[in-house]
Enzyme design. Structure first.
Site, PDB file in Angstrom:
ATOM      1  N   CYS A 121       0.832  -1.426   0.016  1.00 34.22           N
ATOM      2  CA  CYS A 121       0.041  -0.039  -0.201  1.00 34.22           C
ATOM      3  C   CYS A 121       0.523   1.282   0.057  1.00 34.22           C
ATOM      4  O   CYS A 121       0.286   2.386  -0.100  1.00 34.22           O
ATOM      5  CB  CYS A 121      -0.951  -0.047   1.340  1.00 34.22           C
ATOM      6  SG  CYS A 121      -2.277  -1.263   1.036  1.00 34.22           S
ATOM      7  N   HIS A 281      -3.067   7.504   2.812  1.00 37.63           N
ATOM      8  CA  HIS A 281      -3.433   6.375   2.413  1.00 37.63           C
ATOM      9  C   HIS A 281      -4.738   5.740   3.193  1.00 37.63           C
ATOM     10  O   HIS A 281      -4.825   5.889   4.271  1.00 37.63           O
ATOM     11  CB  HIS A 281      -2.312   5.042   2.402  1.00 37.63           C
ATOM     12  CG  HIS A 281      -2.868   3.981   2.434  1.00 37.63           C
ATOM     13  ND1 HIS A 281      -3.547   3.412   1.303  1.00 37.63           N
ATOM     14  CD2 HIS A 281      -2.871   2.510   3.125  1.00 37.63           C
ATOM     15  CE1 HIS A 281      -3.894   2.128   1.442  1.00 37.63           C
ATOM     16  NE2 HIS A 281      -3.500   1.508   2.466  1.00 37.63           N
ATOM     17  N   ASN A 311     -10.005   0.681   0.806  1.00 33.75           N
ATOM     18  CA  ASN A 311      -8.716   0.778   0.508  1.00 33.75           C
ATOM     19  C   ASN A 311      -8.457   0.218  -0.629  1.00 33.75           C
ATOM     20  O   ASN A 311      -8.603  -1.029  -0.977  1.00 33.75           O
ATOM     21  CB  ASN A 311      -8.179  -0.124   1.590  1.00 33.75           C
ATOM     22  CG  ASN A 311      -6.601  -0.131   1.594  1.00 33.75           C
ATOM     23  OD1 ASN A 311      -6.078   0.226   0.707  1.00 33.75           O
ATOM     24  ND2 ASN A 311      -6.068  -0.577   2.980  1.00 33.75           N
TER      25      ASN A 311
HETATM   26  O1  UT7 Z   1      -3.488  -0.940   3.587  1.00 33.24           O
HETATM   27  C1  UT7 Z   1      -2.702  -1.432   4.442  1.00 33.24           C
HETATM   28  C2  UT7 Z   1      -3.119  -0.879   5.964  1.00 33.24           C
HETATM   29  N1  UT7 Z   1      -4.083  -1.525   6.179  1.00 33.24           N
HETATM   30  C3  UT7 Z   1      -4.447  -1.139   7.405  1.00 33.24           C
HETATM   31  O2  UT7 Z   1      -4.155  -0.036   7.769  1.00 33.24           O
HETATM   32  C4  UT7 Z   1      -5.802  -1.781   7.897  1.00 33.24           C
HETATM   33  C5  UT7 Z   1      -5.689  -1.641   9.587  1.00 33.24           C
HETATM   34  N2  UT7 Z   1      -6.631  -2.542  10.179  1.00 33.24           N
HETATM   35  C6  UT7 Z   1      -7.768  -2.056  10.421  1.00 33.24           C
HETATM   36  O3  UT7 Z   1      -8.078  -1.118   9.631  1.00 33.24           O
HETATM   37  C7  UT7 Z   1      -8.669  -2.734  11.350  1.00 33.24           C
HETATM   38  O4  UT7 Z   1      -7.783  -3.565  12.205  1.00 33.24           O
HETATM   39  C8  UT7 Z   1      -9.567  -3.618  10.760  1.00 33.24           C
HETATM   40  C9  UT7 Z   1     -10.907  -3.056  10.129  1.00 33.24           C
HETATM   41  C10 UT7 Z   1      -8.884  -4.860   9.778  1.00 33.24           C
HETATM   42  C11 UT7 Z   1     -10.433  -4.644  11.800  1.00 33.24           C
HETATM   43  O5  UT7 Z   1     -10.823  -3.848  12.664  1.00 33.24           O
HETATM   44  P1  UT7 Z   1     -10.864  -3.940  14.373  1.00 33.24           P
HETATM   45  O6  UT7 Z   1     -11.488  -3.135  15.303  1.00 33.24           O
HETATM   46  O7  UT7 Z   1      -9.272  -4.173  14.549  1.00 33.24           O
HETATM   47  O8  UT7 Z   1     -11.216  -5.699  14.457  1.00 33.24           O
HETATM   48  P2  UT7 Z   1     -10.572  -6.741  14.986  1.00 33.24           P
HETATM   49  O9  UT7 Z   1      -9.746  -7.294  13.875  1.00 33.24           O
HETATM   50  O10 UT7 Z   1      -9.822  -6.558  16.119  1.00 33.24           O
HETATM   51  O11 UT7 Z   1     -11.596  -7.687  15.283  1.00 33.24           O
HETATM   52  C12 UT7 Z   1     -12.683  -7.630  16.283  1.00 33.24           C
HETATM   53  C13 UT7 Z   1     -14.020  -8.296  16.089  1.00 33.24           C
HETATM   54  C14 UT7 Z   1     -13.347  -9.698  15.743  1.00 33.24           C
HETATM   55  O12 UT7 Z   1     -14.407 -10.473  16.198  1.00 33.24           O
HETATM   56  P3  UT7 Z   1     -14.229 -11.326  17.733  1.00 33.24           P
HETATM   57  O13 UT7 Z   1     -12.933 -12.296  17.413  1.00 33.24           O
HETATM   58  O14 UT7 Z   1     -14.083 -10.299  18.781  1.00 33.24           O
HETATM   59  O15 UT7 Z   1     -15.368 -12.171  18.042  1.00 33.24           O
HETATM   60  C15 UT7 Z   1     -13.696  -9.996  14.321  1.00 33.24           C
HETATM   61  O16 UT7 Z   1     -13.686 -11.170  13.854  1.00 33.24           O
HETATM   62  O17 UT7 Z   1     -14.481  -7.779  14.781  1.00 33.24           O
HETATM   63  C16 UT7 Z   1     -14.764  -8.944  13.896  1.00 33.24           C
HETATM   64  N3  UT7 Z   1     -14.649  -8.585  12.337  1.00 33.24           N
HETATM   65  C17 UT7 Z   1     -15.810  -8.236  11.947  1.00 33.24           C
HETATM   66  N4  UT7 Z   1     -17.112  -8.218  12.427  1.00 33.24           N
HETATM   67  C18 UT7 Z   1     -18.107  -7.802  11.700  1.00 33.24           C
HETATM   68  C19 UT7 Z   1     -13.570  -8.517  11.676  1.00 33.24           C
HETATM   69  N5  UT7 Z   1     -14.242  -7.724  10.548  1.00 33.24           N
HETATM   70  C20 UT7 Z   1     -15.566  -7.789  10.621  1.00 33.24           C
HETATM   71  C21 UT7 Z   1     -16.530  -7.541   9.833  1.00 33.24           C
HETATM   72  N6  UT7 Z   1     -18.091  -7.642  10.265  1.00 33.24           N
HETATM   73  N7  UT7 Z   1     -16.358  -7.272   8.592  1.00 33.24           N
END
Ligand code: UT7
Length: 360
Positions: A121, A281, A311
Site C-alpha cells: 500500500c 493512504h 482501501n
Molecule cells: O492498507 C494497508 C494498511 N491496512 C490497514 O491499515 C488496516 C488496519 N486495520 C484495520 O483497519 C482494522 O484492524 C480492521 C478494520 C481490519 C479490523 O478492525 P478491528 O477493530 O481491529 O477489529 P479486529 O480485527 O480486532 O476484530 C474485532 C472483531 C473480531 O471478532 P471477535 O474475534 O472479537 O469475535 C472480528 O472477527 O470484529 C470482527 N470482525 C468483523 N465483524 C463484522 C472483523 N471484521 C468484521 C466485519 N464485520 N467485516
C-alpha cells in the site's frame, strides 16, 4: 490529447503536472457484503468508515485499470509521451513479466523504460520517489507514475475483515523535470521499511518460498524433495490469499504515517500549522483520525475518500487526491503532504504545494 510532449523546465526537481484515475464500474455496498458474509453496514461503517468499494469484472486485470488511469493522467498533463513508466502494484497481471511494459505499450508510449515497484500500500509513494529519482539523475525528463491494484483477486472470499476493506482501482500522475520552487515540485521523499514485520501483511504462497505448484523445485536431484519446507507429507496447505493482522497493522500504520509526515514536513520547512492537507493512504477512517491526532493536525485537513472506494492499496493516494481536488477540498497552493503505510512493512511521506491542474 494535444499531441505534445510533457512541457519541461530545466531543473532536477520532479514536478507533478497531471493526474488521472479510474475505477471499475461495479460497486459493492456494505449491504451487498452482509448478504454473503457475517457482517453488517453498521459494523463496517463504525470500524472502518467504508461504505462502498468497486470490484473489477473477471475479464479486467490490473493493467486494464492502469491503462485507463494512465491515459487520463497524460490527458490531464496535456501530453501524449513520457520518458518512463513506473507502476506500483501488488496484483500484477502475471508473476512474470512486470505489468508496466504492457501498460506502456497499450498507451502507445513506444520503447520507454517501464517497470513495476512492489511496496504494497506504500507502492505509489515508492514509485513517486523512483520517478523523481529518474528525473534527478537525468535518466528521464518526464515519468508516468501509476498505482493500480485489483485486490479482489487475492482476497479470501470468506475473510470478512479484508473483504470489508479492500476495493479495486487505479490512479496515475505525470512528473516532469522542473524547478524546486514551482507548484507541484516534490519535496525529498521520506521512505522506510521494517522487514521484521513482514508477517503482518502477506500473501504466503505463490512465491519462491512456497510455490503454488506441487511438483517441487527442479535441480535438486530428487524430483521435488528439496528440503524440509516443501515435503509433501508435512507441508502446510498453500494459502494464496492476502492476510492481514489488522490490529498490529493499525497501530504501526498510525505511528509510521504520522512520524514520516512530520519528517517530510520538517524537510519542507513546514510547521504542523502550515500543513493545509494531509492526503493519507485510505486504509481506515479511524487510522486517518489517529494520524491527524498524533500530529496535532486538525482532522478536517485530512481528505476522506475511503467511504466511497474503500482501501484501493497502491491506487489510494492518487484516487484521494483526485477526489479532493474535484470536490474543492484540495486547491492550488495548498501545502500538501502525502503519506502511506503498507506491507513489508513499508511507509513513506512526501511534501508538495498543490499545482493548478485538472484531474481527469
Ligand atoms: O492498507 C494497508 C494498511 N491496512 C490497514 O491499515 C488496516 C488496519 N486495520 C484495520 O483497519 C482494522 O484492524 C480492521 C478494520 C481490519 C479490523 O478492525 P478491528 O477493530 O481491529 O477489529 P479486529 O480485527 O480486532 O476484530 C474485532 C472483531 C473480531 O471478532 P471477535 O474475534 O472479537 O469475535 C472480528 O472477527 O470484529 C470482527 N470482525 C468483523 N465483524 C463484522 C472483523 N471484521 C468484521 C466485519 N464485520 N467485516
Amino acid at each position: 490529447m494535444s499531441g505534445a510532449a510533457v512541457r519541461r523546465v530545466s531543473g532536477t526537481a520532479a514536478v507533478l503536472c497531471g493526474l488521472g484515475t479510474w475505477l471499475p464500474p461495479h460497486a459493492v455496498t456494505n449491504d451487498d457484503l452482509a448478504r454473503e458474509l457475517d457482517t453488517s453496514d453498521a459494523w463496517i461503517r463504525s470500524r472502518t468508515g467504508i461504505g462502498t468499494r468497486f470490484i473489477a469484472a473477471p475479464s479486467t486485470a490490473t493493467s486494464d485499470l492502469a491503462v485507463e488511469a494512465g491515459r487520463r493522467a497524460l490527458k490531464s498533463a496535456e501530453a501524449d509521451s513520457v520518458d518512463a513508466v513506473v507502476l506500483a502494484t501488488t496484483t500484477p497481471d502475471h508473476p512474470c513479466p512486470a505489468t508496466a511494459p504492457l501498460v506502456a505499450a497499450q498507451l502507445g508510449l513506444g520503447t520507454v523504460p517501464a517497470f513495476d515497484v512492489g511496496a504494497v500500500c506504500t507502492g505509489f509513494l515508492y514509485a513517486l520517489a523512483t520517478g523523481a529519482g529518474l528525473i534527478a539523475t537525468g535518466t528521464a525528463g518526464s515519468v508516468l507514475v501509476i498505482g493500480a491494484d485489483t485486490y479482489s483477486r487475492i482476497l479470501d472470499p470468506a475473510d470478512r475483515s479484508t473483504r470489508a476493506i479492500f476495493g479495486d482501482g487505479a490512479g496515475a500522475v505525470v512528473l516532469r523535470s522542473g524547478g524546486a520552487d514551482e507548484p507541484g515540485a516534490l519535496g525529498p521523499p521520506v521512505l522506510g521499511s521494517d522487514g521484521t514485520g513482514s508477517d503482518l501483511i502477506t500473501v504466503r504462497s505463490g512465491g519462491s518460498r512456497e510455490p503454488l505448484h506441487t511438483t517441487g523445485p527442479i535441480g535438486t536431484g530428487d524430483g521435488g524433495d528439496a528440503g524440509d519446507t516443501n515435503d509433501a507429507g508435512d507441508a502446510p496447505q498453500p494459502d494464496p490469499y492476502f492476510r492481514m493482522a489488522g490490529k498490529a497493522v493499525f497501530r504501526n500504520a498510525v505511528e509510521r504515517m504520522a512520524d514520516a509526515s512530520l519528517t517530510a514536513a520538517r524537510r519542507a520547512g513546514w510547521e504542523v500549522a502550515d500543513i493545509d492537507r494531509l492526503v493519507a493512504h485510505q486504509a481506515n477512517l479511524r487510522i486517518l483520525h489517529a494520524v491527524a491526532d498524533r500530529m496535532r493536525l486538525p482532522r478536517h485537513r485530512c481528505p476522506v475518500h475511503l467511504d466511497q472506494v474503500g482501501n484501493t492499496a497502491a491506487a489510494s493516494i492518487p484516487l484521494a487526491l483526485s477526489h479532493a481536488a474535484a470536490t474543492g477540498r484540495l486547491t492550488p497552493g495548498h501545502r500538501t503532504l502525502l503519506t502511506a503505510f503498507g506491507g513489508g512493512l513499508t511507509w513513506g511521506a512526501c511534501a508538495l504545494r498543490w499545482p493548478a491542474l485538472t484531474p481527469m
